[in-house]
Design an enzyme around this catalytic site. Structure first.
Site, PDB file in Angstrom:
ATOM      1  CE1 TYR A  15      -2.647  -1.741   0.405  1.00 11.35           C
ATOM      2  CE2 TYR A  15      -2.489  -3.801   1.617  1.00 11.35           C
ATOM      3  CZ  TYR A  15      -2.756  -2.445   1.591  1.00 11.35           C
ATOM      4  OH  TYR A  15      -3.134  -1.797   2.728  1.00 11.35           O
ATOM      5  CE1 TYR A 142      -1.636  -0.519   6.092  1.00  9.62           C
ATOM      6  CE2 TYR A 142       0.026  -1.809   7.239  1.00  9.62           C
ATOM      7  CZ  TYR A 142      -1.124  -1.749   6.483  1.00  9.62           C
ATOM      8  OH  TYR A 142      -1.779  -2.900   6.128  1.00  9.62           O
ATOM      9  CG  ASP A 234       2.180  -1.142  14.888  1.00  6.90           C
ATOM     10  OD1 ASP A 234       2.806  -2.226  14.888  1.00  6.90           O
ATOM     11  OD2 ASP A 234       1.360  -0.837  14.005  1.00  6.90           O
ATOM     12  CE  LYS A 263       4.420  -6.381   8.041  1.00 12.25           C
ATOM     13  NZ  LYS A 263       3.900  -5.050   8.282  1.00 12.25           N
TER      14      LYS A 263
END
Ligand SMILES: *Cc1c(COP(=O)(O)O)cnc(C)c1O
Length: 421
Positions: A15, A142, A234, A263
């Site tokens: 990114y 996302y 999610d 995560k």
């Protein structure tokens, strides 16, 4: 040659527009909520290193458990074989997840956890002999950067180069009091062709920390349940305390069919992904017909070292002090939000649990590419605080061990920025 210069010669960062980005900062050490660069400069990691860290950097307990595991078993093929950690983590997670979750499928990261979830849903209908292939998702969602995960993510600058190749998805608005009725009837019209509905419960992270109410999510979920549409929660970002409860799904009474995690799963130590599902989903793949198998797996599925980090992180997560820390951060965020909400440069400020997000008044539209973003990023970096604005939206989501002094330091720097930028 400095490490930064060696980096610039050989590395392509995520990114990052490599032509215009600031040179990367070499980090040599982490402790608690802080990172230290090669010159000894300290940075408060107010974004938990891209939202993964929950107990602080280089946590000695996680380090010890990982190191013990490394000396015992580093990896084993997970088809045809199993190991203690994989079973223990599955048992312990299913214990604390919504009680309809019955099976655990391991993968490597958040995107692959989502890929697995999507494949489970599509093949569920395929195996049951029904032609249901449409997926419903939220605008601005996302769900990751691999192709399937990207397809169910909102169309944006991130996906523009690939849009024509992404499978079609029905994108709907976030639910609220005004639109819930029409959303439900829209979904009903699509039921016969719809395989599943995927969503980030309560907070859309990368979309800009957009938040919506549990009540309307619950209503939407109840409707999908009634219509027989499979639901994927999610929780890659919202899982493990971020929203103030263990899982964002704990804020609603309806239960998803499938859940995705990564995560915070390993406390932010290592890459690990995990997709859980109901018995009903699992059973649709049980057959004497080999073609009904879920043909998915990664080389490092259920890696024992990553799992030892997840087990250690879970020990810490379930400790009462973590719950207290989450409460403490929630309260501090709330107080700070009340203090600055009327500042003329604060366009909006919103909070869910340990996540605080504020939109900076710019005069122009809120967007990822707002130039204010770069100035804010640099401003905080110089002050020794890592905040990585999404456009003109600044957010704080620290490791739960962040001290009150460190939190105050972040807040007061934001107040100062409101005056100076
Ligand atoms: C970060 C994220 C992902 C992707 O996870 P990676 O590990 O970066 O592939 C998926 N879903 C949500 C909600 C996320 O925030």
């Amino acid at each position: 040659m400095s490490l930064t210069n060696r980096d610039l010669k050989v590395i392509w960062h995520p990114y990052t527009q490599m032509k215009t980005a600031l040179p990367p900062i070499p980090i040599v050490r982490g402790e608690g909520a802080c990172l230290f660069d090669e010159n000894g400069k300290k940075y408060i990691d107010a974004v938990s290193s891209w939202w993964v860290n929950i107990h602080g950097h280089a946590h000695p307990y996680i380090a010890q458990k990982v190191s013990e595991q490394l000396k015992k078993l580093e990896h084993v093929i997970f088809a045809g074989f199993t190991h203690e950690g994989a079973v223990e983590l599955a048992e312990r997670l299913l214990e604390i997840l919504p009680n309809n979750q019955q099976k655990v499928f391991y993968s490597d990261n958040g995107s692959t956890a989502v890929e697995v979830a999507i494949k489970m849903c599509l093949q569920y209908w395929h195996n049951n002999g029904e032609n249901r292939t449409k997926i419903i998702a939220f605008k601005n969602a996302y769900h990751g950067d691999t192709f399937g995960a990207m397809a169910v993510s909102g169309r944006s600058a991130f996906t523009a180069a690939f849009d024509s190749l992404l499978f079609e998805v029905e994108f709907i608005d976030l639910p609220d009091a005004a639109n819930i009725k029409s959303l439900k009837s829209h979904i009903s019209n699509l039921t016969s062709e719809t395989a599943c509905f995927i969503f980030e419960p309560l907070v859309q992270g990368a979309g800009g920390m957009l938040m919506y109410e549990a009540q309307y999510l619950n209503e939407l979920m109840a409707h999908c349940r009634k219509e027989g549409i499979l639901m994927i929660a999610d929780e890659v970002f919202t899982g493990f305390g971020r929203t103030g409860k263990s899982f964002a799904s704990n804020h609603v009474t309806e239960q998803p069919d499938i859940m995705c995690f990564s995560k915070g799963l390993t406390g932010g130590t290592m890459a690990l992904g995990l997709t859980t599902c109901t018995q009903q989903v699992f059973d649709a793949f049980l057959s004497d017909d080999r073609l009904k198998t879920l043909f998915h797996g990664h080389s490092f599925t259920a890696n024992p070292v990553a799992i030892s980090a997840a087990l250690a992180s879970l020990d810490l997560f379930l400790d009462a002090s973590t719950t207290e820390n989450i409460k403490r951060i929630e309260n501090a965020h709330g107080q700070f939000a009340r203090k600055i909400k009327d500042h003329p440069k604060v366009k909006t400020i919103r909070q869910t649990g340990t996540i605080l997000a504020m939109e900076w008044q710019t005069g122009s539209d809120t967007s990822y590419f707002n130039s204010l973003r770069d100035s804010l990023y640099r401003y905080f970096l110089e002050a020794g605080i890592i905040l990585r604005p999404l456009g003109n939206t600044i957010y704080i989501l620290p490791p739960y061990c962040i001290t009150n002094e460190e939190l105050d330091c972040v807040y007061s720097k934001i107040e100062q920025a409101l005056e100076e930028i």
